[in-house]
Structures are given as structure tokens and as C-alpha cells.
Design a protein around this motif. Structure first.
Motif, PDB file in Angstrom:
ATOM      1  N   PRO A  81     -33.079 -33.428 -29.958  1.00 18.64           N
ATOM      2  CA  PRO A  81     -31.912 -34.388 -29.895  1.00 18.64           C
ATOM      3  C   PRO A  81     -29.878 -34.726 -29.960  1.00 18.64           C
ATOM      4  CG  PRO A  81     -33.108 -33.165 -31.905  1.00 18.64           C
ATOM      5  CD  PRO A  81     -34.201 -32.708 -30.743  1.00 18.64           C
ATOM      6  N   MET A  82     -29.527 -35.394 -30.018  1.00 17.41           N
ATOM      7  CA  MET A  82     -28.325 -34.960 -30.145  1.00 17.41           C
ATOM      8  C   MET A  82     -27.382 -35.949 -30.789  1.00 17.41           C
ATOM      9  SD  MET A  82     -26.765 -34.219 -25.922  1.00 17.41           S
ATOM     10  CE  MET A  82     -28.725 -33.174 -24.913  1.00 17.41           C
ATOM     11  N   GLU A  83     -26.382 -35.435 -31.692  1.00 14.09           N
ATOM     12  CA  GLU A  83     -25.601 -36.396 -32.502  1.00 14.09           C
ATOM     13  C   GLU A  83     -23.710 -36.084 -31.867  1.00 14.09           C
ATOM     14  OE1 GLU A  83     -26.151 -36.053 -36.890  1.00 14.09           O
ATOM     15  OE2 GLU A  83     -27.953 -35.444 -36.559  1.00 14.09           O
ATOM     16  N   TRP A  84     -23.670 -37.610 -31.586  1.00  8.80           N
ATOM     17  CA  TRP A  84     -22.679 -37.700 -31.536  1.00  8.80           C
ATOM     18  C   TRP A  84     -21.527 -37.609 -32.917  1.00  8.80           C
ATOM     19  CZ3 TRP A  84     -20.012 -37.577 -26.664  1.00  8.80           C
ATOM     20  CH2 TRP A  84     -19.044 -38.141 -26.755  1.00  8.80           C
ATOM     21  N   HIS A 116     -30.789 -21.215 -25.302  1.00 10.52           N
ATOM     22  CA  HIS A 116     -31.800 -20.191 -26.901  1.00 10.52           C
ATOM     23  C   HIS A 116     -32.928 -20.593 -27.527  1.00 10.52           C
ATOM     24  CE1 HIS A 116     -27.955 -18.523 -24.189  1.00 10.52           C
ATOM     25  NE2 HIS A 116     -28.572 -17.150 -24.288  1.00 10.52           N
ATOM     26  N   ASN A 117     -32.907 -21.891 -27.553  1.00 13.42           N
ATOM     27  CA  ASN A 117     -33.519 -22.052 -28.784  1.00 13.42           C
ATOM     28  C   ASN A 117     -34.704 -23.169 -27.818  1.00 13.42           C
ATOM     29  OD1 ASN A 117     -31.714 -22.276 -30.766  1.00 13.42           O
ATOM     30  ND2 ASN A 117     -30.693 -23.288 -29.687  1.00 13.42           N
ATOM     31  N   PRO A 118     -35.927 -22.608 -27.221  1.00 10.52           N
ATOM     32  CA  PRO A 118     -37.098 -23.273 -26.396  1.00 10.52           C
ATOM     33  C   PRO A 118     -38.127 -23.926 -27.677  1.00 10.52           C
ATOM     34  CG  PRO A 118     -37.038 -20.971 -26.360  1.00 10.52           C
ATOM     35  CD  PRO A 118     -35.739 -21.714 -27.429  1.00 10.52           C
ATOM     36  N   GLU A 119     -37.733 -24.104 -28.375  1.00  5.61           N
ATOM     37  CA  GLU A 119     -39.369 -24.352 -29.547  1.00  5.61           C
ATOM     38  C   GLU A 119     -37.710 -25.852 -29.552  1.00  5.61           C
ATOM     39  OE1 GLU A 119     -41.427 -23.896 -30.183  1.00  5.61           O
ATOM     40  OE2 GLU A 119     -41.146 -22.048 -29.055  1.00  5.61           O
ATOM     41  N   GLY A 120     -36.727 -25.907 -29.271  1.00  6.28           N
ATOM     42  CA  GLY A 120     -36.158 -27.100 -30.069  1.00  6.28           C
ATOM     43  C   GLY A 120     -34.858 -26.718 -30.776  1.00  6.28           C
ATOM     44  N   CYS A 121     -33.903 -27.860 -31.084  1.00  6.92           N
ATOM     45  CA  CYS A 121     -32.812 -27.575 -31.631  1.00  6.92           C
ATOM     46  C   CYS A 121     -32.165 -28.855 -31.141  1.00  6.92           C
ATOM     47  CB  CYS A 121     -32.447 -27.081 -31.897  1.00  6.92           C
ATOM     48  SG  CYS A 121     -30.897 -26.550 -30.198  1.00  6.92           S
ATOM     49  N   THR A 122     -31.552 -28.960 -32.709  1.00 13.12           N
ATOM     50  CA  THR A 122     -30.784 -30.844 -32.429  1.00 13.12           C
ATOM     51  C   THR A 122     -28.823 -29.999 -32.027  1.00 13.12           C
ATOM     52  OG1 THR A 122     -31.415 -31.651 -34.675  1.00 13.12           O
ATOM     53  CG2 THR A 122     -29.296 -32.705 -33.663  1.00 13.12           C
ATOM     54  N   ILE A 123     -28.381 -30.992 -31.542  1.00  6.87           N
ATOM     55  CA  ILE A 123     -27.394 -30.616 -30.622  1.00  6.87           C
ATOM     56  C   ILE A 123     -25.953 -31.359 -30.848  1.00  6.87           C
ATOM     57  CG2 ILE A 123     -25.777 -30.406 -28.411  1.00  6.87           C
ATOM     58  CD1 ILE A 123     -28.395 -29.728 -26.972  1.00  6.87           C
ATOM     59  N   TYR A 124     -24.404 -30.932 -30.666  1.00 10.71           N
ATOM     60  CA  TYR A 124     -23.941 -31.627 -31.763  1.00 10.71           C
ATOM     61  C   TYR A 124     -22.563 -32.148 -31.188  1.00 10.71           C
ATOM     62  CZ  TYR A 124     -27.121 -31.161 -36.388  1.00 10.71           C
ATOM     63  OH  TYR A 124     -28.342 -31.641 -36.992  1.00 10.71           O
ATOM     64  N   VAL A 125     -22.204 -33.185 -30.549  1.00  4.61           N
ATOM     65  CA  VAL A 125     -21.114 -32.875 -29.775  1.00  4.61           C
ATOM     66  C   VAL A 125     -19.926 -33.928 -30.262  1.00  4.61           C
ATOM     67  CG1 VAL A 125     -20.248 -34.217 -27.744  1.00  4.61           C
ATOM     68  CG2 VAL A 125     -23.030 -33.432 -28.207  1.00  4.61           C
ATOM     69  N   THR A 126     -18.202 -33.373 -30.540  1.00  5.27           N
ATOM     70  CA  THR A 126     -17.623 -33.520 -30.715  1.00  5.27           C
ATOM     71  C   THR A 126     -16.230 -33.383 -29.997  1.00  5.27           C
ATOM     72  OG1 THR A 126     -18.284 -33.033 -32.978  1.00  5.27           O
ATOM     73  CG2 THR A 126     -15.899 -33.576 -32.962  1.00  5.27           C
ATOM     74  N   VAL A 127     -15.591 -34.476 -29.791  1.00  5.76           N
ATOM     75  CA  VAL A 127     -14.045 -34.900 -29.177  1.00  5.76           C
ATOM     76  C   VAL A 127     -13.340 -34.936 -30.231  1.00  5.76           C
ATOM     77  CG1 VAL A 127     -12.921 -35.617 -27.039  1.00  5.76           C
ATOM     78  CG2 VAL A 127     -15.534 -35.491 -27.171  1.00  5.76           C
ATOM     79  N   GLU A 128     -11.955 -33.837 -30.091  1.00  3.42           N
ATOM     80  CA  GLU A 128     -10.677 -34.967 -30.728  1.00  3.42           C
ATOM     81  C   GLU A 128      -9.874 -34.738 -29.903  1.00  3.42           C
ATOM     82  OE1 GLU A 128     -12.123 -32.738 -34.619  1.00  3.42           O
ATOM     83  OE2 GLU A 128     -12.042 -31.278 -33.361  1.00  3.42           O
ATOM     84  N   GLN A 129      -8.734 -34.971 -29.768  1.00  5.12           N
ATOM     85  CA  GLN A 129      -7.768 -35.105 -29.563  1.00  5.12           C
ATOM     86  C   GLN A 129      -6.547 -34.480 -30.290  1.00  5.12           C
ATOM     87  OE1 GLN A 129      -6.364 -38.210 -26.619  1.00  5.12           O
ATOM     88  NE2 GLN A 129      -4.076 -38.294 -27.774  1.00  5.12           N
ATOM     89  N   GLN A 130      -5.798 -33.800 -30.087  1.00  6.10           N
ATOM     90  CA  GLN A 130      -4.550 -32.532 -31.004  1.00  6.10           C
ATOM     91  C   GLN A 130      -3.431 -33.778 -30.113  1.00  6.10           C
ATOM     92  OE1 GLN A 130      -7.351 -30.765 -29.445  1.00  6.10           O
ATOM     93  NE2 GLN A 130      -8.087 -30.877 -31.303  1.00  6.10           N
ATOM     94  N   THR A 137     -16.302 -29.459 -28.627  1.00  8.41           N
ATOM     95  CA  THR A 137     -16.967 -28.813 -29.653  1.00  8.41           C
ATOM     96  C   THR A 137     -18.586 -29.081 -29.633  1.00  8.41           C
ATOM     97  OG1 THR A 137     -15.236 -28.323 -31.015  1.00  8.41           O
ATOM     98  CG2 THR A 137     -17.644 -28.042 -31.706  1.00  8.41           C
ATOM     99  N   ILE A 138     -19.542 -28.647 -28.804  1.00  4.74           N
ATOM    100  CA  ILE A 138     -20.779 -28.005 -28.791  1.00  4.74           C
ATOM    101  C   ILE A 138     -21.562 -26.985 -30.161  1.00  4.74           C
ATOM    102  CG2 ILE A 138     -22.796 -28.132 -27.790  1.00  4.74           C
ATOM    103  CD1 ILE A 138     -21.052 -30.366 -26.536  1.00  4.74           C
ATOM    104  N   GLU A 139     -22.096 -27.740 -30.464  1.00  4.47           N
ATOM    105  CA  GLU A 139     -23.393 -26.853 -31.835  1.00  4.47           C
ATOM    106  C   GLU A 139     -24.692 -26.844 -32.507  1.00  4.47           C
ATOM    107  OE1 GLU A 139     -20.184 -27.039 -35.778  1.00  4.47           O
ATOM    108  OE2 GLU A 139     -19.827 -28.520 -34.799  1.00  4.47           O
TER     109      GLU A 139
END
Length: 212
Positions: A81-84, A116-130, A137-139
Motif C-alpha cells: 500500500p502507498m500513502e501520498w 527489499h521487503n518481499p513480505e510487504g511494506c507501506t510506501i510513503y511518497v512526498t513531493v515538495e518544492q523549495q 522522498t520515498i520512505e
């Protein structure tokens, strides 16, 4: 009694399933080898400035949103699952990229967390502007990475980062390709530990107006 009848009958489907699984593994390994070869070819092109440059400005927000949707559509089992986390008021964050390779970088960032997480994980995506840059950023909240691996990724040239074993996807090479792509665009890539508990990678690129 009757065991002799059930044995062969049960064994045949099992044998077929075994062959199907072997075939799937072979196909998967072939695809991984193809990905590795493609990454090596791309690394060489970037290193010798052979990659054609597309100067059209592209929204990093739109690019990452599309990449997330594409990966979610491929995740039939729902293991990733991914969180935007990008704020709605973040501007379009236009950068002037080599669009095909920037799209490849976006995919590599997300694929890295999956590999690197074959059993699954949550992926977090953040776009920012400076002020003069935009960043993604992908976490993940997965297994994370050791300090030794971080140092290895920071210091090893791409041609040293081959597969560590034939059963795994690319280990490190995908991220090193991303680093090369960021550098070609006048940007940078940073890797480290995520506050979510896993791995974090951040790519920063100059805004379109900031490129020479």
C-alpha cells in the motif's frame, strides 16, 4: 485401501504445479537479468553523456502521482500500500528533465522498497518544492538498511553493484542509477533511515527556471 488410486491422481497436478512454478521462476529471473542489463546500459549512456536530452519542463508532482498509480495497479496482492503525503498546496514543481530516464528513476525508487521487503511494506511518497529546487522522498516502514549498506551505497561505483544472488532483484544498482540521473539533471540523491522505521531516499532537482 484405495491409496494406490489416489497417489498418482494427486501427484500429477502437484507435478504440473511444480513445473508451472519453475517456469514462473525462469521467467522472473529472465526479467531480472533484462532489468540489470538495461540498467547497466543506461549507466554507461549517462556516464558518457550519450542519453538524448528532452528539455521539456515536467511536473514532478504529476510524474510521481502517475508512477504511484501504475505501481498500485500492478500490486494485485495488496502487499505494498502507498500513502501520498504530498500536500495539496504544493506547486507543480516543474523541472526540466530527460523525461524517459526521470520516469525510470521514479520507478526505481519505489521498486527499491519492494525489492527489499518481499513480505510487504507501506510506501510513503512526498513531493515538495523549495526556493530553487523540487524534491521527492520515498520512505517505507520495512526492514530498513544497515549503516554498512548505507556506506556501501554512498561510496561504491555503479559497476561494483551487481546482483548479490540470483534470487533477488537488483541490489543497489537501481539506486545508483537514480543518483546518476539526479546528477545529470544538476541535482542530488540522499539515502538514510526513515522515521517510518524503514529506508528513505530523497532526490532533489533544480526547478526548471534554475537550470542554465
Amino acid at each position: 485401501h484405495g491409496h494406490g488410486l489416489r497417489g498418482p491422481a494427486c501427484g500429477q497436478p502437484s507435478s504440473i504445479r511444480g513445473r508451472e512454478k519453475e517456469a514462473q521462476v525462469i521467467c522472473s529471473q529472465s526479467q531480472r537479468m533484462k532489468n540489470l542489463i538495461n540498467d547497466l546500459n543506461l549507466a554507461s549512456k549517462l556516464e558518457y553523456n550519450m542519453q538524448p536530452v528532452d528539455r521539456e519542463s515536467v511536473s514532478l508532482v504529476s510524474l510521481m502521482r502517475k508512477t504511484v498509480v501504475d505501481f498500485l495497479n500492478m500490486d494485485a496482492e495488496g502487499k505494498y500500500p502507498m500513502e501520498w503525503l504530498t500536500r495539496e498546496d504544493v506547486p507543480a514543481a516543474l523541472c526540466t528533465p530527460m523525461l524517459p530516464v526521470l520516469s525510470r528513476a521514479a520507478g526505481n525508487l519505489i521498486q527499491n522498497s519492494m525489492n527489499h521487503n518481499p513480505e510487504g511494506c507501506t510506501i510513503y511518497v512526498t513531493v515538495e518544492q523549495q526556493e530553487k529546487t523540487c524534491s521527492v522522498t520515498i520512505e517505507d516502514d520495512g526492514a530498513g538498511v544497515t549503516e554498512e549498506k548505507l556506506e556501501e551505497l554512498d561510496n561504491a561505483p555503479h559497476y561494483m553493484m551487481c546482483d548479490e544472488n540470483v534470487t533477488g532483484q537488483r541490489h543497489g544498482l537501481g539506486l545508483l542509477i537514480v543518483r546518476q540521473i539526479a546528477q545529470v539533471h544538476g541535482g542530488r540523491m540522499d539515502i538514510g533511515h526513515s522515521a517510518k522505521g524503514g529506508f528513505a531516499v530523497r532526490v532533489e532537482l533544480p526547478l526548471a527556471a534554475e537550470r542554465g
